[in-house]
Motif scaffolding. Structure first.
Motif, mmCIF file in Angstrom:
data_model
loop_
_atom_site.group_PDB
_atom_site.id
_atom_site.type_symbol
_atom_site.label_atom_id
_atom_site.label_comp_id
_atom_site.label_asym_id
_atom_site.label_seq_id
_atom_site.Cartn_x
_atom_site.Cartn_y
_atom_site.Cartn_z
ATOM 1 N N LEU A 107 16.728 -14.554 -19.100
ATOM 2 C CA LEU A 107 16.157 -13.602 -18.224
ATOM 3 C C LEU A 107 15.329 -14.576 -17.284
ATOM 4 O O LEU A 107 15.168 -13.902 -16.122
ATOM 5 N N GLN A 108 14.726 -15.401 -17.515
ATOM 6 C CA GLN A 108 13.982 -16.272 -16.590
ATOM 7 C C GLN A 108 14.998 -16.949 -15.523
ATOM 8 O O GLN A 108 14.608 -17.006 -14.368
ATOM 9 N N GLU A 109 16.153 -17.267 -15.853
ATOM 10 C CA GLU A 109 17.064 -17.620 -14.921
ATOM 11 C C GLU A 109 17.500 -16.677 -14.053
ATOM 12 O O GLU A 109 17.802 -16.747 -12.932
ATOM 13 N N MET A 110 17.695 -15.418 -14.465
ATOM 14 C CA MET A 110 18.207 -14.397 -13.793
ATOM 15 C C MET A 110 16.906 -14.048 -12.633
ATOM 16 O O MET A 110 17.000 -13.524 -11.465
ATOM 17 N N ARG A 111 15.607 -14.030 -13.261
ATOM 18 C CA ARG A 111 14.570 -13.723 -12.406
ATOM 19 C C ARG A 111 14.423 -14.882 -11.330
ATOM 20 O O ARG A 111 14.169 -14.516 -10.132
ATOM 21 N N ALA A 112 14.649 -16.059 -11.662
ATOM 22 C CA ALA A 112 14.354 -17.032 -10.570
ATOM 23 C C ALA A 112 15.500 -16.991 -9.535
ATOM 24 O O ALA A 112 15.243 -17.277 -8.447
ATOM 25 N N LEU A 113 16.906 -16.676 -9.876
ATOM 26 C CA LEU A 113 17.709 -16.581 -9.054
ATOM 27 C C LEU A 113 17.644 -15.324 -8.105
ATOM 28 O O LEU A 113 17.945 -15.496 -6.767
ATOM 29 N N ALA B 134 6.444 2.621 2.491
ATOM 30 C CA ALA B 134 5.195 1.852 2.545
ATOM 31 C C ALA B 134 5.281 0.307 2.342
ATOM 32 O O ALA B 134 6.394 0.000 1.650
ATOM 33 N N ARG B 135 4.843 -0.505 3.198
ATOM 34 C CA ARG B 135 5.020 -1.902 2.949
ATOM 35 C C ARG B 135 4.227 -2.419 1.521
ATOM 36 O O ARG B 135 3.442 -1.716 1.316
ATOM 37 N N GLY B 136 5.057 -3.371 0.969
ATOM 38 C CA GLY B 136 4.847 -3.980 -0.256
ATOM 39 C C GLY B 136 4.708 -5.390 -0.047
ATOM 40 O O GLY B 136 5.239 -6.078 -0.969
ATOM 41 N N ASP B 137 4.217 -6.089 0.589
ATOM 42 C CA ASP B 137 4.032 -7.604 0.975
ATOM 43 C C ASP B 137 3.503 -8.035 -0.150
ATOM 44 O O ASP B 137 2.429 -7.848 -0.794
ATOM 45 N N GLY B 138 3.971 -9.396 -0.574
ATOM 46 C CA GLY B 138 3.612 -9.803 -1.702
ATOM 47 C C GLY B 138 3.971 -9.344 -3.211
ATOM 48 O O GLY B 138 3.702 -9.927 -4.225
ATOM 49 N N HIS B 139 4.942 -8.525 -3.441
ATOM 50 C CA HIS B 139 5.374 -7.857 -4.439
ATOM 51 C C HIS B 139 6.263 -9.051 -4.827
ATOM 52 O O HIS B 139 7.153 -9.493 -4.488
ATOM 53 N N ASP B 140 6.223 -9.165 -6.360
ATOM 54 C CA ASP B 140 6.795 -10.198 -7.046
ATOM 55 C C ASP B 140 8.213 -9.551 -7.470
ATOM 56 O O ASP B 140 8.261 -8.575 -8.300
ATOM 57 N N LEU B 141 9.177 -9.879 -6.891
ATOM 58 C CA LEU B 141 10.725 -9.559 -7.183
ATOM 59 C C LEU B 141 11.057 -9.857 -8.485
ATOM 60 O O LEU B 141 11.750 -8.911 -9.337
ATOM 61 N N ALA B 142 10.658 -11.064 -9.130
ATOM 62 C CA ALA B 142 10.989 -11.142 -10.641
ATOM 63 C C ALA B 142 11.012 -9.997 -11.438
ATOM 64 O O ALA B 142 11.278 -10.067 -12.485
ATOM 65 N N GLN B 143 9.634 -9.295 -11.182
ATOM 66 C CA GLN B 143 9.178 -8.262 -12.024
ATOM 67 C C GLN B 143 10.070 -6.915 -12.090
ATOM 68 O O GLN B 143 9.915 -6.214 -13.039
ATOM 69 N N HIS C 106 18.267 9.401 -15.304
ATOM 70 C CA HIS C 106 17.667 10.529 -15.353
ATOM 71 C C HIS C 106 16.020 10.450 -15.342
ATOM 72 O O HIS C 106 15.402 11.337 -15.425
ATOM 73 N N THR C 107 15.603 9.255 -15.198
ATOM 74 C CA THR C 107 14.282 8.915 -15.204
ATOM 75 C C THR C 107 13.704 8.391 -13.741
ATOM 76 O O THR C 107 14.343 7.479 -13.208
ATOM 77 N N PRO C 108 12.813 9.158 -13.035
ATOM 78 C CA PRO C 108 12.280 8.738 -11.734
ATOM 79 C C PRO C 108 11.743 7.215 -11.812
ATOM 80 O O PRO C 108 11.213 6.855 -12.886
ATOM 81 N N PHE C 109 11.900 6.556 -10.644
ATOM 82 C CA PHE C 109 11.250 5.301 -10.714
ATOM 83 C C PHE C 109 9.653 5.608 -10.444
ATOM 84 O O PHE C 109 9.226 6.577 -9.666
ATOM 85 N N PRO C 110 9.004 4.520 -10.962
ATOM 86 C CA PRO C 110 7.517 4.528 -10.719
ATOM 87 C C PRO C 110 7.004 4.916 -9.410
ATOM 88 O O PRO C 110 7.625 4.023 -8.347
ATOM 89 N N ALA C 111 5.920 5.480 -8.789
ATOM 90 C CA ALA C 111 5.682 5.620 -7.359
ATOM 91 C C ALA C 111 4.935 4.433 -6.894
ATOM 92 O O ALA C 111 5.124 4.077 -5.737
ATOM 93 N N ASP C 112 4.584 3.649 -7.856
ATOM 94 C CA ASP C 112 3.647 2.344 -7.321
ATOM 95 C C ASP C 112 4.775 1.246 -7.133
ATOM 96 O O ASP C 112 3.928 -0.068 -6.984
ATOM 97 N N ARG C 113 5.892 1.254 -7.525
ATOM 98 C CA ARG C 113 7.011 0.043 -7.489
ATOM 99 C C ARG C 113 8.027 0.189 -6.604
ATOM 100 O O ARG C 113 8.497 1.357 -6.483
ATOM 101 N N PRO C 114 8.675 -0.650 -6.031
ATOM 102 C CA PRO C 114 9.846 -0.764 -5.068
ATOM 103 C C PRO C 114 10.912 0.218 -6.198
ATOM 104 O O PRO C 114 10.954 -0.147 -7.320
#
Length: 426
Positions: free
Chosen positions: A36-42, A77-86, A104-112
Motif C-alpha cells: 500500500l505504501q508503494e502505491m501511495r508514493a507512486l 472548492a479549492r483543496g490546496d495541501g490535500h494529501d493525495l496519498a490518503q 452506492h455510497t456517496p463520497f464524504p463532502a469534506d474530501r475530494p
C-alpha cells in the motif's frame, strides 16, 4: 477551475436521480499486489501537480426545492495541501464486492470525490486496481490518462496540461450519411423492454470476451475489417432486438419508431489530450434493430462514430450558456424525457488502452473493466474495456436483479452469431 461553478454536463451528473453518480475503471494484474505504501508514493509522485484531484464538491446552498434549487449550482472548492496519498487504500474485497458497497455510497463532502483501491483478484495470483470517482469530477478519458501515468513507463502528469480546457475547437461525431439526420435534443424513440427478472434494483455483471470470437466478428462483413466499436454497437443492437422479440407486446411486429443508443464521444482536440475533467458529449445513434441478419446490423453501424474537429458555432455556445445558467430548471424540464427508456434504452461506452505492454511495479496488465454509474430506470449500460490482452464486457441495469447477467449472456450469444457468419448459421 477550482472555485468555479460546474458546467451543465457536470451539474446534471451531480443531480443524478438514480443513485450516487459514482463510476470507475478497474485494472486487473497478474501477481501479488504492491505494498500500500508503494502505491501511495507512486500516486503522490505521478499526480502531485494536478489541482483537479484536490478539489471538493460543494452543493448549492438553501433548500433542495423552490427557486434556490432551480437556480443554484454546485461548485468546486479549492483543496490546496490535500494529501493525495490518503485517497489510496487497500481492501480484502473483489471488484464485485466494491461495486455492491462503494458505488452506492456517496463520497464524504469534506474530501475530494475520488479514491484508488487495491483489491484482491477473483483468482489466486491476481489483484485489481480500482479508480472510483464522482462522475462530475472526471470522465473516462481522464481516468485512462491518470492510470497510464501509474504504469512503469509512465511519468508525472503536467498540471498546466491537465487544466487545458477544450475551447472553441472540439471533436464531435459526424455519423455516416446512411445513418440519416441526428435526433433532436429531446426527440424520443422506442423503449425496449428489458427482462425485468428479479427484484427491481441496480445490478452489475462482468464477462470476458473470447479474442478469437471478437476477431471473427470484426471480419463478418467481408469488405473490410470493422472496428471493435462498430462490432460493439452492432452486438448491443442485436441484444435489444432480442429483447423486443421476447416481449409479448412486440412479438410478430417490427418497431415503427427508431431505437437509439447513447454513446459518449470525447470532445478533446489533439492539443487538449491531457485535460482532466469532463470533456465528452453523449450522442445518440440509431440501433438497427429491424435487421434480422447480424452482418447487416454491423454494416448499418459502420461509420456511426466518425469524428471531426471543428469550431463550436455561435448557436451552440448560446444554448450551452443559457441552459447552464439555470441547471436545476433545465434538469427539471428535460429530466423526465432524457432519462426515459424511449430516449435511449441502452448506453454504450468503450475504453481501450491500446499499448502492447503495460506493467505496474513489474506486474503485467491482464484486463480493463468499466464500472458505470447506476443507469436510469429500465435502461442498461454496456461497457467494453479493452487492452492488448483482451476485452471485458460489463453490464449495468436498473430494472431487475438478474437483468445484467441475462443481457451479458445475450451479448455473448449475439457476438457468436455475428462471428459465425451466414454460412454457419444455415
Amino acid at each position: 477551475m477550482p472555485g468555479s461553478h460546474l458546467p451543465l454536463m457536470e451539474e446534471g451528473m451531480a443531480r443524478w436521480p438514480f443513485g450516487p453518480p459514482n463510476a470507475g475503471i478497474a485494472l486487473d494484474f497478474t501477481g501479488d499486489p504492491p505494498a500500500l505504501q508503494e502505491m501511495r508514493a507512486l500516486a503522490d509522485e505521478r499526480w502531485k501537480a494536478l489541482p483537479r484531484l484536490t478539489q471538493t464538491l460543494v452543493a448549492p446552498g438553501g433548500p433542495r426545492t423552490g427557486l434556490a434549487w432551480l437556480t443554484g449550482r454546485h461548485r468546486w472548492a479549492r483543496g490546496d495541501g490535500h494529501d493525495l496519498a490518503q485517497q489510496v487504500d487497500s481492501a480484502d474485497s473483489t471488484l464485485r464486492d466494491a461495486v455492491r458497497q462503494w458505488f452506492h455510497t456517496p463520497f464524504p463532502a469534506d474530501r475530494p470525490p475520488w479514491s484508488l483501491h487495491l483489491l484482491r483478484g477473483t483468482t489466486e495470483g491476481e489483484f485489481s486496481l480500482l479508480f472510483r470517482m464522482h462522475h462530475s469530477l472526471l470522465d473516462g478519458r481522464s481516468l485512462t490518462t491518470l492510470l497510464r501515468a501509474l504504469f512503469d513507463d509512465g511519468r508525472p502528469l503536467d498540471g498546466a496540461a491537465s487544466l487545458a480546457v477544450p475551447g472553441p475547437r472540439r471533436r464531435t461525431a459526424r455519423p455516416a450519411p446512411t445513418a440519416g439526420d441526428p435526433p433532436g435534443l429531446l426527440t424520443a424513440g422506442r423503449a425496449v423492454p428489458l427482462p425485468h427478472q428479479g427484484p427491481r434494483e441496480p445490478a452489475y455483471t462482468v464477462v470476458r470476451l473470447r479474442a478469437d470470437v471478437l476477431r471473427a466478428a470484426r471480419e463478418a462483413v467481408g469488405v473490410r475489417t470493422a472496428t471493435t466499436n462498430e462490432v460493439f454497437l452492432a452486438t448491443v443492437s442485436g441484444v435489444l432486438r432480442s429483447c423486443l422479440a421476447a416481449s409479448a407486446a412486440d412479438q410478430g411486429a417490427e418497431p415503427t419508431q427508431q431505437v437509439w443508443l447513447s454513446v459518449p464521444v470525447d470532445e478533446r482536440p489533439e492539443d487538449c489530450g491531457e485535460f482532466l475533467g469532463n470533456a465528452f458529449a453523449n450522442v445518440r445513434v440509431p440501433a438497427p434493430v429491424t435487421l434480422s441478419d447480424p452482418a447487416a446490423r454491423l454494416t448499418a453501424c459502420t461509420g456511426l462514430l466518425t469524428t471531426v474537429t471543428r469550431p463550436r458555432s455561435t448557436s451552440e455556445k448560446l444554448v450551452e450558456g443559457t441552459l447552464g445558467a439555470v441547471p436545476g430548471a433545465t434538469m427539471a424540464l428535460a429530466g423526465g424525457r432524457i432519462f426515459a427508456p424511449a430516449y435511449a434504452p441502452a448506453a454504450c461506452s468503450y475504453v481501450h488502452l491500446r499499448e502492447q505492454v503495460r506493467t505496474l511495479a513489474g506486474r503485467p496488465l491482464r484486463r480493463l473493466t468499466i464500472v458505470p454509474m447506476v443507469p436510469p430506470a429500465d435502461t442498461a449500460t454496456f461497457g467494453l474495456g479493452g487492452c492488448s490482452q483482451g476485452h471485458t464486457l460489463s453490464v449495468a441495469t436498473n430494472s431487475g436483479g438478474r437483468d445484467a447477467a441475462l443481457l451479458a449472456e445475450a451479448f455473448l450469444d449475439e457476438l457468436t452469431l455475428l462471428a459465425e457468419g451466414p454460412a454457419d448459421r444455415g
